[in-house]
Enzyme design. Structure first.
Site, mmCIF file in Angstrom:
data_model
loop_
_atom_site.group_PDB
_atom_site.id
_atom_site.type_symbol
_atom_site.label_atom_id
_atom_site.label_comp_id
_atom_site.label_asym_id
_atom_site.label_seq_id
_atom_site.Cartn_x
_atom_site.Cartn_y
_atom_site.Cartn_z
ATOM 1 N N CYS A 85 10.957 45.502 22.304
ATOM 2 C CA CYS A 85 10.435 44.134 22.198
ATOM 3 C C CYS A 85 10.684 43.365 23.497
ATOM 4 C CB CYS A 85 11.070 43.452 20.985
ATOM 5 S SG CYS A 85 10.241 41.934 20.521
ATOM 6 N N HIS A 194 10.589 47.395 16.231
ATOM 7 C CA HIS A 194 12.058 47.461 16.279
ATOM 8 C C HIS A 194 12.651 48.624 15.505
ATOM 9 C CE1 HIS A 194 12.985 43.464 18.110
ATOM 10 N NE2 HIS A 194 11.732 43.235 17.730
ATOM 11 N N GLU A 196 15.605 49.727 15.692
ATOM 12 C CA GLU A 196 17.013 49.469 15.337
ATOM 13 C C GLU A 196 17.117 48.708 14.026
ATOM 14 O OE1 GLU A 196 15.224 47.625 17.144
ATOM 15 O OE2 GLU A 196 15.991 45.600 17.447
#
Ligand SMILES: Nc1ncnc2c1ncn2[C@@H]1O[C@H](COP(=O)(O)OP(=O)(O)O)[C@@H](O)[C@H]1O
Ligand SMILES: [Mg+2]
Lengths: 223, 734, 80, 80
Positions: A85, A194, A196
């Site tokens: 990002c 994302h 994560e």
């Protein structure tokens, strides 16, 4: 294995990136934007957020941080670097990756669970995926529309440097539905969604993001 | 430019002062003179005027709010109660949680983006000030009719502002409300809730003690924000030329606030402050007088040391400025070097502007001259108190006497049409056009977020301890009966917490009303507070804080009385949370609780332009039994979803669409059963073999599975239902 | 006190969703004059004293490395 | 084909976080020329044929209601 996670002023997903590194079985080392010192890490993650408020252009001001000087040097020598990002935006502003990320076509911040198709399984961060695999991970940003000129686009497509594409309706106006790309060497990867936030189905939609982090461990071990 | 000093105030007692323009009544002005034994300086006048305003002094509401203390249930969980920036609750394992709601209604009407953004910024600083790391936000909102042109201006701007600020701070947005009603057209409600977490020993209070300790201002520089009112004063004082134009709108800088949060948390972690206060309404006037008043009283401030964004500001304006992203700390001299070092690391502007003194006066100087010398308690805590007249307004008897007469669906075609209407009406339609503009994942601890009944975040990754929050208001019921309305909103919020699997623990509130000078409005307010205090006592839930917003009206028309109630709950293991969506086929659906004819104040009545009847009477004993049952049997629920606005109809739509798993439902009196809004009801899905474990009055209404929602002989495909549910917002605002 | 202005616009071939949104909104409000709208940034830079050619040259450098992203944007610098 | 430019800037008394961020970044990159930076928007509007005073007047109206927010911004309109 030690993986650095950079914190700029305004970085938000650094703790999450560090958690993902730990889930993958490596040690997370926090790196401060103002220190031109990578503390001997084997790879680096530039996490999401609004570094410097994302004023001017996302990632623009951060790309000049002292820590970036070192990261650029190491990346050019082959160290794995993942920009997620805002990190992807920083990598483009630092010219480690081509193109730029611009305002979403609907002009809103967009947070949703996004289906992606993995296209490149040879980069340092994607070897644990299978080609064509579909995954669902969160997408959340206001400026995630990948733009570049035709020539760059063709070069990316022709050399298998598209890491992943959005599946279904284009969420942000990215050219050719591009969600992530890599450099020629395959060590530097930028990804708009994302991974994560998709390592534990208690807190994310899936665990589909984890292979990004385990891939780099395989890559480093194999070296 | 002549400076109005204390010395000159003493020698010019007859100087005319614009107290009325600053909103002070003649008797209030007289009282200031009495307190000071002289006329106030213009700086003192400015301070008193804003600190004695309704917003800062709670002068109309105080006499009522004290019931929250008087009727407070005993609670071991309450660590810090009403009176501080936010209440603090013990959630176990050494963790304390603080949460609060604030309103930013009027600024959000003037400039929707910045008004809403700075509303989020303000409540986050209140939470930070307690020593806590902010961990989530919520945003209960009210707007005029969805199709009104001004709503198209106001709603997208407010939503973008809340997202723009909250996302940039890295705070997951885990819930809120969006409701439309004509009365909010010229007066939208923007309430913002923030929750934060800390260890017990990290709690910070707003008090300045220890003579010689330093007063430190840190964060953004001070500009001329939000001092429109005080410019009156400056122009009177400084002659015809007057000060430069001052902005009526505050602009926030979320990046500065994010850095301020990290910087403050690092300072707290090293225990470098004695007391701390954020700068919100009334800026430095509020922070200095509250800190001094909270301590032993003595403080000296050199106002010329305040770093300015706009060098043309007068001392009066500096005192009043509402520039965002600022904090004021009390620091022992031995810690100041380290304090400044941490600020430098984060590139945060910081200046020592004064010190705590012996004695009990707040003395403010400007280049060596004393411009303020006041007893701080008289500014901060001993403002005027009004016993405003209140009386039941005439409309109450009229509307309560009305009968609700609405067509109820009977045939398959009618049931289908009603379901599609409920699915698509703006109050009940899918809100993801709004909520997808909010980051719900950041921090990696979000367990439940919109559209779930409650938001839930994990507090400890190792033990899986978590907290849940829900905010609720039913203004339609409060309009019919504000006493019951407040209790019903409390019950609903508590139920939402329990449905998710958490135990309700404490309450915050934001009371949005019209003008307190209208006895009818004041009655609505008094009844609301009485209801909420009684309800909290009965349910054993302490009120930890809140906010009152008056003067929400357009001309003579007040908004519906809108008490937004927030309940915080605790869950020992977030892995046991119960989601709202039906997770699988082959489950049995049970409706817990009894359904009566409760159409007054319902969405169905609203859709038929009917506003009358009597609200349900809150039965909190029944509510608590339901909550106990929910908590004790959490493990058998595959999903659980509260019934509220839109009744069973809305609940079924949401529960089936969530995971795209249909249901077949059998009802005997479908119209009432689908559309009545009787409180204390929950829809649960369980394994058929667990049926015997349901020890609460319940009715089996159907089974799960398939690609349609079938009610008696009305079959509605989930695809059609989804289209109706999801297309409303993009069509209106997209 | 001098003022230097830097205008930064997206290159014509780069998608400009903001400009497009404005172009779409204008006719809805009854304005029919525009055949196209592009939205860019304007920086007003205050400098001490009068603007010198050396300062302009410096600002041009700053625009090149910071104020504009040459991958997608073009810029102009002038004193005003 | 004519071009009308609308420049929109935050009023001087209004906080400009973006300009502030740029002003802070410039010296870090070795640029010391700026005493202040403000960041605003620039709209380039293409119109059919030559720009007429009537069109300018129309654009001014549009700026007032759409392109700028008069509560916090000022604007200028000109043909270029
Ligand atoms: N409706 C309410 N219910 C309970 N407490 C309230 C209510 N309104 C205000 N308070 C309390 O009064 C105190 C002062 O409120 P306020 O001036 O809004 O604080 P701040 O300026 O820090 O936001 C706070 O402790 C607040 O929680
Ligand atoms: Mg406060």
């Amino acid at each position: 294995m030690r993986i650095g996670v950079v914190t700029f002023p305004g970085t938000l997903d650094d703790r999450d990136a560090a958690r993902a590194v730990k889930y993958a079985g490596a040690e997370a080392v926090s790196l401060w934007h103002g220190d031109a010192d990578l503390k001997g890490v084997d790879a680096v993650i530039l996490p999401g957020g609004f570094s410097y408020g994302d004023y001017l252009r996302c990632g623009a001001i951060s790309s000049f941080a002292p820590v970036m000087t070192e990261i650029i040097a190491q990346a050019n020598k082959g160290m794995p670097v993942l920009g997620i990002c805002n990190g992807f935006q920083v990598l483009c502003e630092a010219h480690l990756l081509p193109g730029a990320l611009t305002r979403n076509h609907e002009l809103h911040f967009l947070c949703r669970d996004q289906t992606l198709k993995i296209e490149n399984t040879t980069s340092a961060w994607t070897t644990n995926f299978t080609k064509g695999q579909e995954i669902v991970i969160p997408l959340k940003n206001g400026e995630g529309s990948f733009q570049c000129d035709d020539e760059t686009l063709k070069a990316l497509e022709d050399s298998n440097r598209i890491i992943a594409r959005y599946v279904g309706e284009n969420p942000n106006g990215s050219r050719n539905l591009i969600a992530g790309i890599t450099n020629e060497r395959g060590n530097v990867v930028g990804l708009m969604p994302h991974p994560e936030h998709a390592i534990d189905s208690l807190t994310g939609p899936t665990t589909d993001g984890l292979p990004f982090f385990t891939s780099v461990l395989s890559a480093l071990v194999g070296k | 430019m002549s400076l109005d000093t204390v010395a000159s105030a003493q020698t010019s007692p007859d100087t005319k002062q614009p107290f009325a323009e600053l909103g002070l009544k003649p008797d209030e002005y007289a009282r200031i003179k009495e307190i000071l034994n002289r006329r106030p300086t213009s700086s003192e006048l400015a301070m008193y005027s804003v600190m004695w305003s309704e917003h800062c002094s709670y002068k109309s509401s105080k006499v009522h709010l004290k019931q929250f203390g008087e009727k407070a249930p005993h609670s071991d969980a309450l660590l810090v109660g009403i009176g501080e920036n936010a209440g603090v609750v013990d959630v176990g394992q050494g963790y304390a949680v603080t949460f609060k709601i604030e309103s930013h209604n009027h600024p959000s009407f003037i400039e929707p983006y910045q008004g809403a953004a700075t509303g989020v910024g303000g409540i986050v600083r209140d939470i930070l000030t307690m020593g806590a790391r902010p961990i989530a936000v919520m945003d209960p909102l009210r707007f005029g009719p969805a199709d009104a042109p001004d709503t198209k201006r106001v709603l997208p701007g407010i939503v973008a502002g809340i997202g723009g600020y909250g996302n940039c701070l890295g705070l997951p947005n885990i819930g809120g409300e969006i409701t439309f009603d004509q009365t909010y057209l010229g007066n939208p409600l923007v309430n913002a809730l923030c929750v934060g977490v800390m260890r017990h020993d990290q709690i910070k209070l707003a008090k300045a003690s220890g003579a010689g300790n330093l007063v430190v201002l840190f964060g953004a520089k001070t500009g001329g924000d939000g001092i429109g009112g005080v410019s009156v004063l400056a122009s009177e004082t400084f002659g015809a030329s007057g000060p430069a134009k001052r902005p009526s709108v505050q602009v926030g800088d979320p990046f500065v606030e994010k850095v301020l949060i990290e910087c403050s948390l690092e300072i707290f972690a090293e225990d470098l402050v004695v007391g701390i206060q954020d700068l919100g309404g009334a800026g430095l006037s509020c922070a200095t007088s509250e800190l001094a008043s909270g301590g032993s009283g003595g403080m000296q401030v050199q106002l010329d040391k305040v770093p300015l964004r706009d060098p043309s500001l007068s001392p009066e304006e500096i005192l009043m400025s509402e520039s965002q992203e600022r904090m004021c700390a009390i620091v022992e001299p031995k810690h100041i070097a380290r304090f400044l070092e941490i600020c430098a690391k984060w590139d945060v502007t910081v200046d020592v502007i004064g010190e705590v003194t012996d004695g009990d006066s707040l003395i403010i100087t400007w280049h060596g001259e004393v411009i303020v010398d006041v007893p701080p308690r008289t500014v901060a805590h001993e403002g005027p108190v009004y016993n405003r007249p209140f009386a039941q307004p005439d409309y109450i008897n009229i509307v309560n006497a009305q009968n609700i007469d609405v067509p109820l669906p009977k045939t398959a075609a009618e049931i289908k049409a009603a379901m599609l209407t409920i699915a698509s009406t703006p109050n009940l339609a899918d809100k993801s056009w709004v909520t997808s503009q909010y980051d719900k994942y950041v921090q990696g601890n979000t367990i439940l977020a919109q559209p779930e009944d409650a938001g839930m975040v994990r507090v400890d990754e190792t033990t899986q301890l978590g907290v849940a929050i829900s905010t609720d208001a039913n203004a339609n019921w409060s309009y019919l009966n504000p006493y019951e309305g407040a209790k019903l909103a409390l019950a609903e919020a508590a139920r939402n917490i329990a449905v998710a699997g958490a135990k309700p623990l404490a309450v915050t509130n934001c009371l949005n009303f019209g003008s307190p000078e209208d006895p009818g409005v004041m009655w609505q307010f008094a009844e609301t507070v009485r209801g909420l205090a009684d309800g909290c006592l009965e349910m054993g839930l302490p009120v930890t804080g809140g906010n009152v917003s008056f003067y929400n009206q357009t001309g003579d028309v007040a908004i519906l009385p809108t008490p937004v109630i927030g309940v915080l709950g605790v869950i020992q293991d977030v892995r046991t949370r119960t989601p709202m969506g039906i997770p699988a086929a082959g489950l049995d659906l049970y409706l817990l609780g009894e359904t009566k004819n409760d159409l007054a104040g319902s969405e169905w009545a609203f859709l038929h332009n009917q506003r009358g009847g009597n609200s349900p009477i809150a039965d909190l004993q029944r509510e608590m039994k339901l909550i106990d049952f929910l908590l004790a049997n959490n493990s058998i629920f595959k999903s659980a979803h509260d019934l509220s606005q839109g009744g069973l109809a809305a609940t079924l739509i949401e529960a089936t669409l969530k995971n795209n798993i249909g249901a077949t439902i059998t009802l005997t009196d479908a119209g009432i059963e689908l559309l009545s809004e009787t409180p204390s009801r929950v829809l649960i899905a369980i394994d058929p073999q667990d049926a015997a474990k349901i020890t609460y009055p319940a009715t089996k209404i159907g089974t799960t599975g398939g690609t349609s929602l079938t009610i008696n002989d009305a079959e509605i495909s989930l695809a059609e239902l989804r289209t109706a549910h999801t297309e409303t917002f993009p069509k209106l605002f997209g | 006190m001098g003022k230097i202005v830097v205008d930064v616009m997206l290159k014509p071939e780069i998608l400009d969703p903001q400009g497009k949104a404005v172009a779409a909104a204008l006719p809805r409000l009854g304005f029919s004059f525009a055949t196209d709208v592009r939205q860019g940034k304007r920086f007003e830079i205050t400098v001490d004293g009068d603007v010198t050619p050396a300062q302009i040259a410096e600002v041009e450098k700053a625009a090149e490395v910071l104020l504009a992203n040459p991958v997608i944007e073009t810029f102009t610098v002038r004193s005003e």
